[in-house]
Design a protein around this motif. Structure first.
Motif, mmCIF file in Angstrom:
data_model
loop_
_atom_site.group_PDB
_atom_site.id
_atom_site.type_symbol
_atom_site.label_atom_id
_atom_site.label_comp_id
_atom_site.label_asym_id
_atom_site.label_seq_id
_atom_site.Cartn_x
_atom_site.Cartn_y
_atom_site.Cartn_z
ATOM 1 N N PHE A 98 0.880 -1.165 0.000
ATOM 2 C CA PHE A 98 0.000 0.000 0.000
ATOM 3 C C PHE A 98 0.918 1.216 0.000
ATOM 4 N N LYS A 99 0.857 2.010 -1.049
ATOM 5 C CA LYS A 99 1.775 3.137 -1.183
ATOM 6 C C LYS A 99 1.295 4.326 -0.367
ATOM 7 N N PHE A 100 2.256 5.032 0.226
ATOM 8 C CA PHE A 100 1.940 6.241 0.980
ATOM 9 C C PHE A 100 3.036 7.273 0.746
ATOM 10 N N GLY A 101 2.732 8.525 1.046
ATOM 11 C CA GLY A 101 3.701 9.608 0.950
ATOM 12 C C GLY A 101 3.663 10.429 2.218
ATOM 13 N N ILE A 102 4.827 10.923 2.640
ATOM 14 C CA ILE A 102 4.868 11.765 3.828
ATOM 15 C C ILE A 102 5.609 13.056 3.511
ATOM 16 N N ILE A 103 5.218 14.100 4.207
ATOM 17 C CA ILE A 103 5.877 15.404 4.133
ATOM 18 C C ILE A 103 6.464 15.688 5.507
ATOM 19 N N THR A 104 7.744 16.032 5.550
ATOM 20 C CA THR A 104 8.385 16.446 6.791
ATOM 21 C C THR A 104 8.976 17.836 6.611
ATOM 22 N N ASN A 105 9.361 18.444 7.723
ATOM 23 C CA ASN A 105 10.136 19.673 7.635
ATOM 24 C C ASN A 105 11.623 19.337 7.754
ATOM 25 N N GLY A 106 12.477 20.358 7.833
ATOM 26 C CA GLY A 106 13.908 20.110 7.894
ATOM 27 C C GLY A 106 14.357 19.455 9.181
#
Length: 491
Positions: free
Chosen positions: A216-224
């Motif tokens: 199951f594909k997922f994407g995440i966004i993080t900060n620095g």
């Protein structure tokens, strides 16, 4: 002489009461003192959980949440082992709020019934932790870093024997029929393997970390800082919400397929992120070479793609080696820096990025690599002088090239590749990869023996909730070295 003291019933009660409250493990006491979980549970979640079903709830909502968060903090790999810990640890059971240990089915049903409610808890924690990240490091908090991965499901196709059997058959076939040495059995195996698992069409084939798997594909966004800001689960619901995403057929290159798919998912994912968190306004975007396309640069750096006057000022994306930049009479190296017209191995020297034009458009100025500043003692001023044996211009200062980024955003996405600023900033992109590895291995996302989409989706959100709880606790303790992991505090 030792004086004797007559113990009263009140003294005995106080002594037992002190032992009951103070004999908890130190780590659980920290959580109880600094984290008030009820503040992060929306009223809609409570109403949904305690809705009238004809039978009252035996276990409170906070108890389920605390148990699942503790499971990930302590890296307890399975729900069954979590229930074993609860059964044998009275302090842990009382901390969570269980009067008795629930069945394993209750844990699974909680994840499947309240997946969207858990998403609301996560979104609320993102808004709560944003000021904390800004206080810790405002420059890193202004970065947006995106990457995708997958949660391997418990299906037959993920058994290594499944892929190895196909590869062996192709190698034997190539040997018998005398195929040319350029025949690549691994690419042929990728092309011949089904695009999804036979037991569940939602479990797609993907090429991750050098191996084929069904996920199951997922994407995440993080900060620095490496703190999760957004999670997208790329299921059919996501595709229905973003009908502009067209899933193409497989090619012969698994790396190319992943890059093309990631580039299609970027803008919809960022749109969802900014819609949920309108007060978060990052300025820098960091991504890998999969996002190196003209259309993405335009969407990221100009216009109102993410709302009125909302876009990034700089995009740190390396050039894709499969495509080249267009030039006039000079060459450009892999970092997008112009080179000497007579020697492509000599990059020109960057000299400022401010514009003197009336229109205010930013420009990047590059000068001849063999130009030097010469100081004149009489005038007490310095002037440029070119020491090239084969000059390409009649100017004594040497060749100068002015680049207008707005005319070529792909070549110059608000910054110049290869400069010390670029190198030091782009190094931070790896935090998103380390974060994915962290939530998979340490926050119990990998190795789940299930193929249920809702269960795995909830596990992913719970991993994000656990990390944000970690941020809040480390800030309360003023120990920001524990920003991403509380393991050193567990004793």
């Amino acid at each position: 002489m030792i004086t004797q003291k007559q113990l009263s019933l009140n003294d005995i009660f106080k002594d037992c009461q002190d032992k009951f409250y103070n004999d908890q493990p130190a780590f659980l006491s920290l959580l109880k003192k600094h984290i008030h979980l009820e503040d992060f549970i929306p009223i809609t979640f409570r109403n949904h959980f305690y809705s009238h079903t004809g039978r009252p709830r035996k276990y409170p909502l906070e108890a389920f949440l605390w148990a699942l968060i503790i499971q990930r903090i302590f890296s307890i790999p399975t729900d069954k082992l979590l229930l074993t810990f609860l059964y044998y640890s009275k302090p842990l059971r009382e901390f969570c709020g269980f009067s008795k240990v629930p069945d394993a089915s209750k844990i699974t049903r909680f994840k499947q019934d309240f997946c969207q409610d858990l998403q609301q808890v996560f979104d609320l924690l993102v808004d709560t932790t944003e000021p904390i990240c800004q206080r810790i490091d405002s420059s890193k908090s202004e970065m947006t870093i995106f990457d995708s991965s997958g949660i391997e499901a418990f299906v037959t196709e993920n058994n290594p024997k499944y892929c190895n059997r196909i590869i062996r058959q192709l190698k034997t076939y190539a040997k018998v029929y005398g195929f040319h040495s350029s025949f690549e059995p691994y690419k042929a195996a990728y092309h011949s393997m089904p695009a999804h698992a036979s037991s569940n069409p939602s479990i797609k084939q993907l090429f991750i970390n050098g191996h084929f798997c069904y996920v199951f594909k997922f994407g995440i966004i993080t900060n620095g800082l490496g703190i999760i800001r957004h999670i997208s689960f790329y299921n059919q619901e996501f595709l229905n919400h973003h009908k502009d995403i067209v899933v193409s057929k497989k090619s012969d290159s698994p790396e190319e397929d992943k890059s093309v798919h990631d580039s299609k998912l970027l803008i919809p994912t960022l749109n969802d992120f900014f819609t949920k968190h309108p007060l978060i306004n990052p300025k820098l975007f960091l991504g890998d070479a999969a996002f190196d396309s003209v259309s993405l640069y335009k969407a990221l750096l100009t216009g109102d793609t993410f709302g009125k006057n909302r876009h990034f000022s700089k995009a740190y994306i390396p050039l894709n080696s499969r495509s080249q930049l267009e030039t006039v009479d000079y060459t450009i190296n892999e970092h997008g820096i112009p080179c000497c017209p007579h020697d492509s191995s000599l990059p020109m020297k960057p000299e400022g990025s401010k514009s003197n034009l009336r229109c205010g458009l930013p420009t990047f100025k590059f000068v001849c690599p063999k130009m030097k500043w010469i100081y004149n003692p009489s005038t007490k001023k310095s002037h440029r002088s070119c020491f090239c044996e084969n000059p390409c211009t009649t100017s004594s200062c040497g060749r100068m090239i002015y680049i207008y980024p707005e005319k070529n955003l792909r070549a110059y996405p608000g910054t110049v590749r290869g400069t010390p600023e670029w190198i030091s900033t782009y190094k931070l992109r790896t935090v998103v990869e380390r974060n994915i590895q962290h939530i998979k291995q340490n926050l119990c996302l990998a190795g789940r023996r299930t193929q249920n989409e809702l269960t795995l989706h909830s596990d992913l959100i719970l991993a994000g909730i656990t990390q944000l709880i970690t941020v809040i606790l480390s800030d309360q303790l003023q120990q920001h070295e524990y920003l991403r992991s509380l393991k050193p505090l567990i004793s």
